[in-house]
Motif scaffolding. Structure first.
Motif, PDB file in Angstrom:
ATOM      1  N   MET A 593     -22.334   3.377 -24.685  1.00 54.94           N
ATOM      2  CA  MET A 593     -22.252   3.536 -26.144  1.00 54.94           C
ATOM      3  C   MET A 593     -20.847   3.183 -26.638  1.00 54.94           C
ATOM      4  O   MET A 593     -20.686   2.527 -27.669  1.00 54.94           O
ATOM      5  CB  MET A 593     -22.636   4.963 -26.551  1.00 54.94           C
ATOM      6  N   ALA A 596     -20.375  -0.393 -26.798  1.00 56.56           N
ATOM      7  CA  ALA A 596     -21.139  -0.974 -27.919  1.00 56.56           C
ATOM      8  C   ALA A 596     -20.497  -0.658 -29.263  1.00 56.56           C
ATOM      9  O   ALA A 596     -21.065  -0.999 -30.298  1.00 56.56           O
ATOM     10  CB  ALA A 596     -22.570  -0.462 -27.884  1.00 56.56           C
ATOM     11  N   TRP A 602     -24.552   8.745 -30.224  1.00 56.92           N
ATOM     12  CA  TRP A 602     -25.715   8.395 -31.020  1.00 56.92           C
ATOM     13  C   TRP A 602     -26.929   9.264 -30.707  1.00 56.92           C
ATOM     14  O   TRP A 602     -27.002   9.979 -29.706  1.00 56.92           O
ATOM     15  CB  TRP A 602     -26.087   6.932 -30.764  1.00 56.92           C
ATOM     16  N   TYR A 605     -29.911   5.714 -27.276  1.00 49.30           N
ATOM     17  CA  TYR A 605     -29.195   4.542 -26.761  1.00 49.30           C
ATOM     18  C   TYR A 605     -30.032   3.858 -25.705  1.00 49.30           C
ATOM     19  O   TYR A 605     -30.433   4.468 -24.706  1.00 49.30           O
ATOM     20  CB  TYR A 605     -27.844   4.946 -26.176  1.00 49.30           C
ATOM     21  N   ASN A 606     -30.311   2.599 -25.933  1.00 44.17           N
ATOM     22  CA  ASN A 606     -31.027   1.767 -24.976  1.00 44.17           C
ATOM     23  C   ASN A 606     -30.128   0.586 -24.632  1.00 44.17           C
ATOM     24  O   ASN A 606     -29.894  -0.288 -25.462  1.00 44.17           O
ATOM     25  CB  ASN A 606     -32.343   1.270 -25.580  1.00 44.17           C
ATOM     26  N   LYS A 609     -30.743  -3.137 -25.699  1.00 46.55           N
ATOM     27  CA  LYS A 609     -30.613  -3.649 -27.065  1.00 46.55           C
ATOM     28  C   LYS A 609     -29.244  -4.290 -27.264  1.00 46.55           C
ATOM     29  O   LYS A 609     -28.277  -3.979 -26.561  1.00 46.55           O
ATOM     30  CB  LYS A 609     -30.814  -2.514 -28.074  1.00 46.55           C
ATOM     31  N   HIS A 614     -29.175  -1.864 -32.095  1.00 49.32           N
ATOM     32  CA  HIS A 614     -28.869  -0.479 -31.749  1.00 49.32           C
ATOM     33  C   HIS A 614     -29.052   0.470 -32.931  1.00 49.32           C
ATOM     34  O   HIS A 614     -29.236   1.665 -32.733  1.00 49.32           O
ATOM     35  CB  HIS A 614     -27.425  -0.363 -31.248  1.00 49.32           C
ATOM     36  N   TYR A 615     -28.970  -0.025 -34.137  1.00 47.41           N
ATOM     37  CA  TYR A 615     -28.940   0.853 -35.307  1.00 47.41           C
ATOM     38  C   TYR A 615     -30.321   1.154 -35.858  1.00 47.41           C
ATOM     39  O   TYR A 615     -30.464   1.993 -36.732  1.00 47.41           O
ATOM     40  CB  TYR A 615     -28.093   0.208 -36.421  1.00 47.41           C
TER      41      TYR A 615
END
Length: 737
Positions: A593, A596, A602, A605-606, A609, A614-615
């Protein structure tokens, strides 16, 4: 948390409230009275009522693109009529000052004073002071201050005194009245009225501003929360503010989650502040007409609470993760422990349960825990699960018992127990014919955000949490001497635990299966029930090892992509001694994260992506919360399973520290307790420890015989050693890790 369904969004115009920027009211810090000094007076109320009133105010401040967005569940209200009393015995007359929120009558020994006096003299001798208060808009509250007589938690309160008078004028027996000890926080000044409470604010500047024609893009450097301030605003026209946790969101004027629209009609420059506080990092300010703005700053809004816990180690990336986790918790710790600061700003029980645990290793802020627990529970009658979610009801029970273990506050359990009973009665009434919990009309079975996760039938995870809740009820019933119900809850828990294993344990799968549908256990195995059963200690050692290999470390089992359930998955692995593996996972997941661009952790979280992908969440491009309390779990994991500190008896009367480096070269930190801290330092050759209260046990492994001056180290076999840590003494152990 948020509504799973896509929400029809639309914009509305709102007016800007022009206000002067002043420091907002905030609670005073509690100060212990010195021996012989006058006792501390504080505002008091019926326990839970201020919390419910405050929660109603906070949870109804949510907006989505300017639209009012209220909670999904029933909101209770405070009792509007309250009776306060205190029995005193004085050696000499004493004058007291009385301050009240509401209309009131003041009585001494049952006789009322004329009017509403703010100062009276209590004669020497034994007396009962009584204040009866009515307030519809605010919580009935009183503040009483004399030389020895002060309003505090020793006062008794009730919302129905059951008093009546017969034809002779004789007053009734009121023995049927239920009296509770008064609730309070830290409003310790008569001018600091509970109804005027606001969070503190602090001016902060932007780190960058980009002008582009009639727009300003303002960057505050990291996720934050507060009120936007416009300096030198003037002109005639319209002003639109588009908030974004990311730059992409702020620039997406048609799909950003929050915004303000303002009509401006000013002939001269003025400084102004937005009406509602919001979460953002970026703000995109666009003007129409001849409106201009010189510059933009903000008022950061926060709950004044200090970081008492700490953690540092030989791995700089892990230190960064801890720092961002702590900042995430600071942002999500407000009037209550909330979920995400951008979107909901509601009190969700599952999110809050994790916040309680992280709080015990960071702030040890007991009032926010108790406020959140009371606000979530609300009043009787119970008409639905907490937040309408079955698992969230059970998390509430778990939070109650953890509260007692960490704080030792038995009074809170005693006063909350009747509401625990009525909530458990609601659950017991909703069992099916086999005594299991199954989703009924109006129930939301949440568990986790996971694609394709079945909620049909009787889900093993719900039975597991239900069993733990019944065990909690049995423990709390014993605390309040309700022996009859303690035995009932104990028996119900034991029966349910037996059913849990007879129905759901699958020898071929080496695990508990996910559910039973139409009377038949499914073959589907998920992580949820299995990982909880590990740290609930429901499995024997053979089952634990089987679940670890066949479920937790098995990539064929559906992976977890929310920090919410990663919390429990990694806790289960830590409880199995897998700290080295968990350390790698923390650096990969939470570190991912940060790579990113996260400045707070968050909601989900994957790693697969990319960029603005991500959003997105809930079918909206910026629906995801980029500051979510459940993302801060490294605080808890590092405090409990690496520094290794936890209470063994309520309030840290006894405790254990079992430091595990997990591949680190060294680590050090503080774990807060009710009346001090536990300091731990551990390297591969040395352990230093000091506890300020209670009696501790240091437990550690050593490949050679350890030594420590001033302490007796006892071998427990298999290279495990223990020694006693007395309060106030610092110890240094030499060992071979």
């Amino acid at each position: 948390m948020n509504c799973r369904h896509a929400i029809l969004q639309h914009s509305i115009w709102i007016s800007l409230l022009w206000i002067t920027c002043t420091t907002q009211a905030q609670p005073a810090h509690h100060v212990e009275a010195a021996p012989g000094a006058a006792a501390q007076a504080t505002w008091i109320w019926y326990p839970g009522d201020f919390e419910i009133w405050l929660a109603n105010n906070m949870q109804n401040r949510r907006t989505e693109r300017g639209s009012f967005f209220p909670p999904f569940w029933k909101l209770d209200n405070h009792y509007v009529l309250m009776d306060f009393h205190k029995d005193v015995e004085l050696a000499e007359p004493e004058q007291i000052n009385v301050f009240v929120e509401g209309n009131y009558i003041l009585k001494l020994d049952g006789k009322g004073f004329e009017g509403t006096p703010q100062q009276i003299t209590i004669p020497a001798g034994k007396h009962r002071i009584n204040v009866k208060v009515f307030s519809r808009d605010n919580v009935p509250a009183i503040y009483v201050k004399g030389k020895t007589i002060v309003s505090d938690s020793s006062w008794l309160v009730t919302f129905e005194d059951k008093e009546w008078i017969d034809e002779t004028g004789k007053t009734s027996d009121i023995s049927a009245t239920v009296w509770l000890k008064a609730g309070s926080w830290n409003f310790n000044d008569p001018a600091q009225r509970p109804s005027a409470f606001k969070l503190a604010v602090q001016p902060q500047s932007a780190v960058a501003t980009t002008k582009n024609g009639g727009s300003l893009l303002v960057d505050f450097g990291r996720e934050t929360f507060g009120f936007i301030r416009l300096h030198g605003l003037q002109g005639n026209g319209k002003l639109s503010l588009y908030y974004g946790e990311s730059k992409e969101e702020a620039l997406a004027t048609g799909t950003c989650e929050t915004l303000d629209r303002v009509e401006v009609n000013l002939g001269s420059k003025r400084d102004s502040v937005m009406v509602l506080s919001k979460a953002f990092r970026f703000v995109n300010i666009q003007t129409e007409g001849d409106v201009t703005v010189d510059s933009v700053s903000m008022l950061y809004e926060y709950l004044p609470v200090a970081n008492r816990g700490s953690f540092r180690c030989s791995d700089t990336s892990l230190n960064k993760i801890w720092d961002v986790a702590a900042y995430t918790m600071q942002l999500a710790t407000r009037e209550f422990f909330i979920d995400g600061i951008k979107r909901d700003r509601w009190i969700w029980s599952g999110d809050a349960y994790q916040s309680y645990l992280m709080n015990y290793y960071l702030f040890f802020d007991v009032p926010t825990v108790s406020r959140t627990l009371m606000a979530l529970r609300g009043k009787d009658p119970v008409t639905s699960h907490i937040n309408t979610i079955m698992d969230y009801t059970f998390y509430w029970f778990l939070g109650i018992y953890d509260f007692y273990q960490y704080t030792g506050d038995k009074t809170f359990i005693q006063q909350t127990y009747p509401r625990m009973q009525s909530l458990m009665d609601y659950c017991l009434q909703r069992r099916n014919k086999d005594g299991l919990m199954q989703g009924l009309s109006g129930d939301w079975i949440f568990i986790d955000w996971a694609n394709g996760l079945s909620k049909k039938g009787e889900v093993s995870f719900e039975q597991l949490l239900f069993c733990r809740s019944l065990e909690t009820m049995a423990l709390c019933a014993n605390m309040v001497n309700d022996t009859k119900n303690a035995e009932l809850y104990k028996r119900l828990a034991a029966d349910l635990k037996t059913k849990l294993f007879s129905i759901y344990w699958n020898d071929a799968k080496h695990a508990l299966v996910h559910s039973r549908v139409d009377g038949k256990p499914t073959d589907n195995v998920t992580r949820y029930a299995n990982m909880f059963a590990i740290f609930f200690n429901y499995f024997n050692n053979e089952q634990k090892q089987a679940v670890k290999q066949h479920v937790l470390l098995n990539d064929a089992i559906q992976k977890i992509t929310t920090p919410y359930m990663r919390f429990y998955e990694l806790e289960a692995l830590c409880a199995m001694g897998e700290q080295k593996y968990v350390l790698s996972e923390m650096k990969s997941y939470w570190g991912g994260m940060l790579q990113a661009g996260a400045t707070s952790f968050w909601e989900e979280y994957n790693p697969a992506k990319q960029g603005a992908e991500h959003y997105a969440m809930y079918g909206r491009p910026f629906g995801k919360s980029l500051c979510h309390a459940w993302g801060a779990s490294p605080i808890y994991l590092l405090g409990k399973y690496y520094l290794g500190v936890l209470p063994l008896s309520p309030g840290y009367a006894t405790w254990v520290a079992e430091p595990v480096l997990g591949g680190l070269q060294w680590m050090e930190g503080k774990v807060p307790t009710p009346h001090g801290d536990i300091d731990v330092y551990c390297s591969t050759s040395k352990i230093k420890i000091k506890g300020s209260e209670g009696t501790g046990t240091l437990r550690f492994k050593s490949q050679a015989k350890p030594s420590c001056k001033g302490a007796v180290i006892v071998s427990k076999g298999n290279n495990v050693y223990e020694m006693t840590v007395e309060a106030g003494k610092e110890y240094e152990v030499k060992y071979k890790g």
